[in-house]
Design a protein around this motif. Sequence first.
Motif, PDB file in Angstrom:
ATOM      1  N   ALA A 262       9.707  22.818  28.114  1.00 50.23           N
ATOM      2  CA  ALA A 262      11.102  22.384  27.943  1.00 50.23           C
ATOM      3  C   ALA A 262      11.948  23.438  27.239  1.00 50.23           C
ATOM      4  O   ALA A 262      13.158  23.519  27.460  1.00 50.23           O
ATOM      5  CB  ALA A 262      11.151  21.081  27.164  1.00 50.23           C
ATOM      6  N   GLY A 263      11.315  24.230  26.348  1.00 51.42           N
ATOM      7  CA  GLY A 263      12.055  25.275  25.655  1.00 51.42           C
ATOM      8  C   GLY A 263      12.030  25.217  24.140  1.00 51.42           C
ATOM      9  O   GLY A 263      12.791  25.901  23.469  1.00 51.42           O
ATOM     10  N   SER A 264      11.129  24.394  23.566  1.00 52.24           N
ATOM     11  CA  SER A 264      11.009  24.352  22.101  1.00 52.24           C
ATOM     12  C   SER A 264      10.415  25.655  21.580  1.00 52.24           C
ATOM     13  O   SER A 264       9.618  26.307  22.258  1.00 52.24           O
ATOM     14  CB  SER A 264      10.108  23.183  21.680  1.00 52.24           C
ATOM     15  OG  SER A 264      10.769  21.953  21.827  1.00 52.24           O
ATOM     16  N   ASN A 265      10.796  26.019  20.359  1.00 51.57           N
ATOM     17  CA  ASN A 265      10.189  27.165  19.680  1.00 51.57           C
ATOM     18  C   ASN A 265       8.959  26.764  18.888  1.00 51.57           C
ATOM     19  O   ASN A 265       8.027  27.553  18.722  1.00 51.57           O
ATOM     20  CB  ASN A 265      11.187  27.809  18.710  1.00 51.57           C
ATOM     21  CG  ASN A 265      12.423  28.336  19.391  1.00 51.57           C
ATOM     22  OD1 ASN A 265      13.425  27.641  19.469  1.00 51.57           O
ATOM     23  ND2 ASN A 265      12.364  29.553  19.902  1.00 51.57           N
ATOM     24  N   ILE A 266       8.983  25.543  18.348  1.00 50.54           N
ATOM     25  CA  ILE A 266       7.921  25.061  17.466  1.00 50.54           C
ATOM     26  C   ILE A 266       7.532  23.645  17.881  1.00 50.54           C
ATOM     27  O   ILE A 266       8.393  22.806  18.149  1.00 50.54           O
ATOM     28  CB  ILE A 266       8.387  25.025  15.996  1.00 50.54           C
ATOM     29  CG1 ILE A 266       8.618  26.439  15.464  1.00 50.54           C
ATOM     30  CG2 ILE A 266       7.383  24.293  15.109  1.00 50.54           C
ATOM     31  CD1 ILE A 266       7.373  27.238  15.222  1.00 50.54           C
ATOM     32  N   PHE A 267       6.220  23.384  17.921  1.00 51.32           N
ATOM     33  CA  PHE A 267       5.729  22.038  18.209  1.00 51.32           C
ATOM     34  C   PHE A 267       5.077  21.478  16.952  1.00 51.32           C
ATOM     35  O   PHE A 267       4.263  22.142  16.307  1.00 51.32           O
ATOM     36  CB  PHE A 267       4.704  22.075  19.344  1.00 51.32           C
ATOM     37  CG  PHE A 267       3.976  20.767  19.557  1.00 51.32           C
ATOM     38  CD1 PHE A 267       4.686  19.604  19.797  1.00 51.32           C
ATOM     39  CD2 PHE A 267       2.595  20.705  19.494  1.00 51.32           C
ATOM     40  CE1 PHE A 267       4.029  18.385  19.987  1.00 51.32           C
ATOM     41  CE2 PHE A 267       1.931  19.502  19.685  1.00 51.32           C
ATOM     42  CZ  PHE A 267       2.642  18.343  19.934  1.00 51.32           C
ATOM     43  N   CYS A 301       2.384  26.026  16.418  1.00 51.57           N
ATOM     44  CA  CYS A 301       2.235  24.637  15.989  1.00 51.57           C
ATOM     45  C   CYS A 301       2.401  24.535  14.478  1.00 51.57           C
ATOM     46  O   CYS A 301       1.647  25.154  13.722  1.00 51.57           O
ATOM     47  CB  CYS A 301       0.852  24.092  16.378  1.00 51.57           C
ATOM     48  SG  CYS A 301       0.643  23.771  18.130  1.00 51.57           S
ATOM     49  N   HIS A 302       3.393  23.765  14.052  1.00 48.15           N
ATOM     50  CA  HIS A 302       3.581  23.441  12.635  1.00 48.15           C
ATOM     51  C   HIS A 302       3.192  21.980  12.465  1.00 48.15           C
ATOM     52  O   HIS A 302       3.988  21.085  12.750  1.00 48.15           O
ATOM     53  CB  HIS A 302       5.030  23.666  12.206  1.00 48.15           C
ATOM     54  CG  HIS A 302       5.401  25.103  12.047  1.00 48.15           C
ATOM     55  ND1 HIS A 302       6.410  25.524  11.216  1.00 48.15           N
ATOM     56  CD2 HIS A 302       4.893  26.227  12.603  1.00 48.15           C
ATOM     57  CE1 HIS A 302       6.510  26.849  11.267  1.00 48.15           C
ATOM     58  NE2 HIS A 302       5.603  27.290  12.107  1.00 48.15           N
ATOM     59  N   VAL A 303       1.983  21.738  12.030  1.00 52.63           N
ATOM     60  CA  VAL A 303       1.451  20.380  11.964  1.00 52.63           C
ATOM     61  C   VAL A 303       2.226  19.524  10.966  1.00 52.63           C
ATOM     62  O   VAL A 303       2.644  20.005   9.920  1.00 52.63           O
ATOM     63  CB  VAL A 303      -0.047  20.400  11.609  1.00 52.63           C
ATOM     64  CG1 VAL A 303      -0.280  21.045  10.243  1.00 52.63           C
ATOM     65  CG2 VAL A 303      -0.649  19.002  11.640  1.00 52.63           C
TER      66      VAL A 303
END
Length: 339
Positions: A262-267, A301-303
């Motif tokens: 989709a285009g996110s930088n961080i999940f 990934c930033h949990v």
Amino acid sequence: MKKSQILDDLQEGMNDAAELGSVPALSSDELDKLAEILMTPGRMVGVETGMEVPVTHDIGTIRLDGDQGNSGVGIPSSRLVGMMFHERAMGADTMELGHIDYSFKPVKPVIANEMQAMEVVQQNMIVPILYGAMPNMGLYYTPDGPFENPGDLMKSFKIKEAQEMTEKSAEHLTRDMVWIMQRMMKAGADGVNFDTTGAAGDGDFYATLNAVEQLRKQFPDMYIETGMAGEMVLGMHGELKYKGDLLAGLWPHQQAKLMGKAGSNIFGPVVNTNTSKSSPWNLGRAVTFVKAAVKESPIPCHVNMGMGVGGIPMFETPTVDAVSHASKAMVEVAGVDGI
């Protein structure tokens, strides 16, 4: 707990995640590492030198000036003062501006005030400032919104009607999120944090994915962080798809791929805490899910680590030992890029 109990619970939690998500189990060395971290005697622990990661924040300064029933500490301060405190006193890597209601829909009537606040904040701070809010699609259902509640319709076995209301609500939500962020970007925002995505199920997730896609096209340099509400996307609609992928039932490692698409930088992967189980059980489960997400994710990934998620106890203000031990485990075993 005895060491044997800790090891047993770690194993059981790991097995639960591996079976549910069809993801690889942790190795015996990784389980031993988790046990070692949990049994470290210090009340507060940190990661090994060289393994430090950036920290992003959701809900912003509400942690300071919010009421104590909402994880705040009730310090009377403006949002600007709170954000400057995070930057200059606590060394926050990023911060976000958020409305006290912390959902996109309530921001619409006060968008001019929020734009002004963002401009003032940007004039006084250096770290990246996002605008943060929850999609919170539930606010679009009656009695708060214009669309009939799909849950009520399903109880009457009106399945198609429930799906139609979900679709209309998702369309409305996407439009609102894009409209609000168009204006916040004009006011100087560095980006957006879609927090607690999917709380209302697959329609909520669908709306956010579409908002991310539209914003990425309009603002190529915009920073987009998207955090989840739970480890699995609930199929409240059941048949919604994004770019051919069915959304209902997706686990963190599958969610991450769509976020990247989709285009996110961080999940921000989430694993919810089971309050009837021990901390070792929850941490073993959370690390197993998140490690798989890190491996499969096309973006960092930033949990999500905090009250009720990430192997941390369900408590408004979790103890520093629980938070720091779980955070260390996520960095050193799951391999997250941030927290």
